[in-house]
Write a protein that holds these residues in place. Structure first.
Motif, PDB file in Angstrom:
ATOM      1  N   GLN A 292       0.829  -1.201   0.000  1.00 19.14           N
ATOM      2  CA  GLN A 292       0.000   0.000   0.000  1.00 19.14           C
ATOM      3  C   GLN A 292       0.868   1.258   0.000  1.00 19.14           C
ATOM      4  O   GLN A 292       0.577   2.234  -0.718  1.00 19.14           O
ATOM      5  CB  GLN A 292      -0.921  -0.002   1.222  1.00 19.14           C
ATOM      6  CG  GLN A 292      -1.996  -1.077   1.186  1.00 19.14           C
ATOM      7  CD  GLN A 292      -2.803  -1.134   2.468  1.00 19.14           C
ATOM      8  OE1 GLN A 292      -2.466  -0.465   3.439  1.00 19.14           O
ATOM      9  NE2 GLN A 292      -3.877  -1.933   2.458  1.00 19.14           N
ATOM     10  N   LYS A 293       1.938   1.263   0.790  1.00 21.64           N
ATOM     11  CA  LYS A 293       2.829   2.413   0.823  1.00 21.64           C
ATOM     12  C   LYS A 293       3.508   2.609  -0.529  1.00 21.64           C
ATOM     13  O   LYS A 293       3.717   3.744  -0.977  1.00 21.64           O
ATOM     14  CB  LYS A 293       3.881   2.231   1.921  1.00 21.64           C
ATOM     15  CG  LYS A 293       3.333   2.371   3.328  1.00 21.64           C
ATOM     16  CD  LYS A 293       4.439   2.294   4.380  1.00 21.64           C
ATOM     17  CE  LYS A 293       5.355   3.476   4.281  1.00 21.64           C
ATOM     18  NZ  LYS A 293       6.378   3.467   5.356  1.00 21.64           N
ATOM     19  N   GLU A 295       2.348   1.771  -3.527  1.00 25.70           N
ATOM     20  CA  GLU A 295       1.383   2.318  -4.484  1.00 25.70           C
ATOM     21  C   GLU A 295       1.154   3.809  -4.234  1.00 25.70           C
ATOM     22  O   GLU A 295       1.069   4.613  -5.165  1.00 25.70           O
ATOM     23  CB  GLU A 295       0.057   1.559  -4.376  1.00 25.70           C
ATOM     24  CG  GLU A 295       0.136   0.111  -4.862  1.00 25.70           C
ATOM     25  CD  GLU A 295      -1.154  -0.641  -4.617  1.00 25.70           C
ATOM     26  OE1 GLU A 295      -2.104  -0.015  -4.079  1.00 25.70           O
ATOM     27  OE2 GLU A 295      -1.214  -1.847  -4.946  1.00 25.70           O
ATOM     28  N   HIS A 296       1.083   4.194  -2.940  1.00 29.85           N
ATOM     29  CA  HIS A 296       0.894   5.600  -2.606  1.00 29.85           C
ATOM     30  C   HIS A 296       2.102   6.427  -3.043  1.00 29.85           C
ATOM     31  O   HIS A 296       1.957   7.561  -3.546  1.00 29.85           O
ATOM     32  CB  HIS A 296       0.663   5.736  -1.100  1.00 29.85           C
ATOM     33  CG  HIS A 296       0.501   7.149  -0.635  1.00 29.85           C
ATOM     34  ND1 HIS A 296      -0.640   7.881  -0.905  1.00 29.85           N
ATOM     35  CD2 HIS A 296       1.348   7.976   0.052  1.00 29.85           C
ATOM     36  CE1 HIS A 296      -0.495   9.085  -0.394  1.00 29.85           C
ATOM     37  NE2 HIS A 296       0.704   9.171   0.187  1.00 29.85           N
ATOM     38  N   ASN A 299       2.305   7.253  -6.792  1.00 29.62           N
ATOM     39  CA  ASN A 299       1.373   8.292  -7.209  1.00 29.62           C
ATOM     40  C   ASN A 299       1.742   9.661  -6.666  1.00 29.62           C
ATOM     41  O   ASN A 299       1.039  10.643  -6.919  1.00 29.62           O
ATOM     42  CB  ASN A 299      -0.043   7.936  -6.763  1.00 29.62           C
ATOM     43  CG  ASN A 299      -0.573   6.696  -7.480  1.00 29.62           C
ATOM     44  OD1 ASN A 299      -0.279   6.483  -8.675  1.00 29.62           O
ATOM     45  ND2 ASN A 299      -1.347   5.890  -6.774  1.00 29.62           N
ATOM     46  N   SER A 300       2.830   9.758  -5.910  1.00 28.92           N
ATOM     47  CA  SER A 300       3.250  11.018  -5.299  1.00 28.92           C
ATOM     48  C   SER A 300       3.870  11.936  -6.341  1.00 28.92           C
ATOM     49  O   SER A 300       4.408  11.499  -7.361  1.00 28.92           O
ATOM     50  CB  SER A 300       4.241  10.738  -4.183  1.00 28.92           C
ATOM     51  OG  SER A 300       4.765  11.934  -3.690  1.00 28.92           O
TER      52      SER A 300
END
Length: 446
Positions: A292-293, A295-296, A299-300
């Protein structure tokens, strides 16, 4: 006039302090026969100790009496350890008994206590020097008799609890005059091999004489110096030997020693399985969280517009550079002003004048010291001359020069006519020689 007289209380208190201040009366080892003993349940015990020619009152406080391992009886011969003090109300001295043993085994108990005290002072019982036991031992050495219930109990317990451990028995004597040397040799043999994780030193119960090899100094020092962790199981639960106190761990029974040395394999496997399950669950949660981290992060803006990442730092760096230049200029200006001020103060504080004054003081003090030494020498010389004159006036030779003499017989000075017999040879000593004479007539003045 009455101030010269002491009260009975004052005298008794003085004597009590004398008793308590005497180092030889602080710890007394006494042997005697119990007399006037009457058991007082749950209370202090009062009795006497006597021999053929003397008797002393004794008291044993409830706490010390409760630790006795035998029942005192009238007429029993015992060995006691205690201190001597004065009982003020009665004005009588007595022994306060701290430890008591029946005569016979009492000598061994006394020797044991003295040896414990010595080892305690040397630090052999210090917990800081004790080694932790290996939790999962591969090889265990057992120093004990090859026959009897002790070795069987240890083998059965280890096989039941932790069968993957290898158990090696080192047969040794555990009783008799040669036992201490044999135990010491076996302990050193196991320790020098460096193959064993744990060592068990054990034997069954017995009297203090039977267990005495485990109180010997060479056994205690071998256990203390061993690098292999040692579990001691000597005697029954109530028997505590020096080997038990020096060892890294003490077990009440051989079975307890085996239990201390080994874990339960079945329980350990269950714990490993539980930890494995928890580890798998924890890793799964961590992997999901990391995904999850990731993927986040992808997208940053850092990856889409990387220049934005250091714009703020560039502005901050420029601001800090300006502040640094201003601070340096201000600091240099302050240091220059301080330097000028210091230079002016040093100019007006020339130490040469103080040096000149100090030189004059040294010259004055040297002159004063020389004069004082001269006066002191003259005074001492005059005192010595006066002493010589006084000594010369007291010389017996001065008296003999005035016509006095003294008489000796066989180099012994005669002071009375009772010491002379008629026709006895006399030596009359004058200032310039000796006259030999014979006593013709001895007359005593009444």
């Amino acid at each position: 006039m009455t101030e010269k007289y002491l009260t009975v209380t004052a005298l008794t208190k003085y004597l009590k302090r004398k008793f308590e201040a005497d180092p030889y009366l602080e710890r007394i080892f006494l042997t005697g026969e119990i007399s006037n003993f009457r058991m007082r349940p749950n209370a202090h015990q009062y009795f006497s100790l006597k021999d053929d020619q003397a008797k002393i009152s004794a008291i044993m406080f409830k706490g010390a009496f409760g630790k006795l391992k035998f029942k005192p009886e009238e007429g029993m011969k015992v060995l006691v350890i205690g201190r001597i003090s004065l009982y003020e109300p009665g004005g009588s001295y007595q022994i306060y008994v701290e430890h008591m043993e029946p005569d016979g085994v009492g000598a061994l108990y006394q020797a044991l206590e003295e040896r414990k005290k010595t080892f305690q002072q040397e630090g052999l019982f210090n917990p800081d020097f004790k080694q932790p036991l290996v939790k999962y031992p591969k090889k265990i050495a057992v120093v004990t008799s090859p026959s009897g219930a002790v070795v069987r109990d240890i083998m059965t317990t280890v096989k039941r609890r932790y069968p993957i451990a290898q158990l090696v028995v080192f047969p040794t004597l555990v009783q008799g005059d040669k036992a201490a040397a044999d135990i010491t040799r076996r302990i050193k043999e196991v320790d020098q091999s460096s193959e064993y994780d744990t060592m068990i030193v054990a034997r069954g119960g017995g009297s203090i004489e039977d267990l005495w090899p485990f109180n010997e100094e060479n056994v205690a020092r071998a256990i203390f110096e061993a690098r292999t962790p040692i579990i001691s199981s000597v005697g029954h639960e109530t028997d505590i030997t020096i080997a038990d106190l020096v060892a890294d761990m003490r077990a009440a029974t051989p079975t307890a020693a085996a239990e201390l040395a080994t874990p339960v394999l079945r329980e350990e496997l269950l714990r490993i399985k539980e930890k494995e399950n928890r580890l798998v669950q924890a890793v799964s949660v961590q992997i999901k969280h990391k995904q999850q981290k990731h993927e986040h992060a992808m997208n940053s803006f850092v990856f889409k517009q990387p220049k934005r990442l250091y714009e703020a730092f560039s502005i901050q760096l420029d601001t800090l550079n300006r502040r640094l230049e201003q601070s340096l200029a201000q600091e240099i200006n302050q240091k220059e002003k301080a330097f000028e001020q210091m230079k002016q103060r040093l100019y007006f504080r020339n130490p040469q004048e103080k040096v000149n004054v100090s030189k004059q003081q040294v010259v004055f003090l040297d002159d004063k010291l020389e004069k004082s030494m001269a006066r002191l020498l003259a005074d001492k010389k005059r005192e010595m001359q006066q002493s010589v004159v006084r000594l010369d006036m007291l010389s017996p030779l001065k008296t003999m020069l005035r016509g006095y003499s003294y008489t000796t017989v066989n180099e012994k000075i005669i002071k009375s006519v009772d010491e002379i017999e008629e026709e006895q040879l006399l030596n009359i000593h004058l200032s310039d020689g000796v006259i030999e004479a014979t006593a013709k007539n001895v007359v005593r003045k009444d």
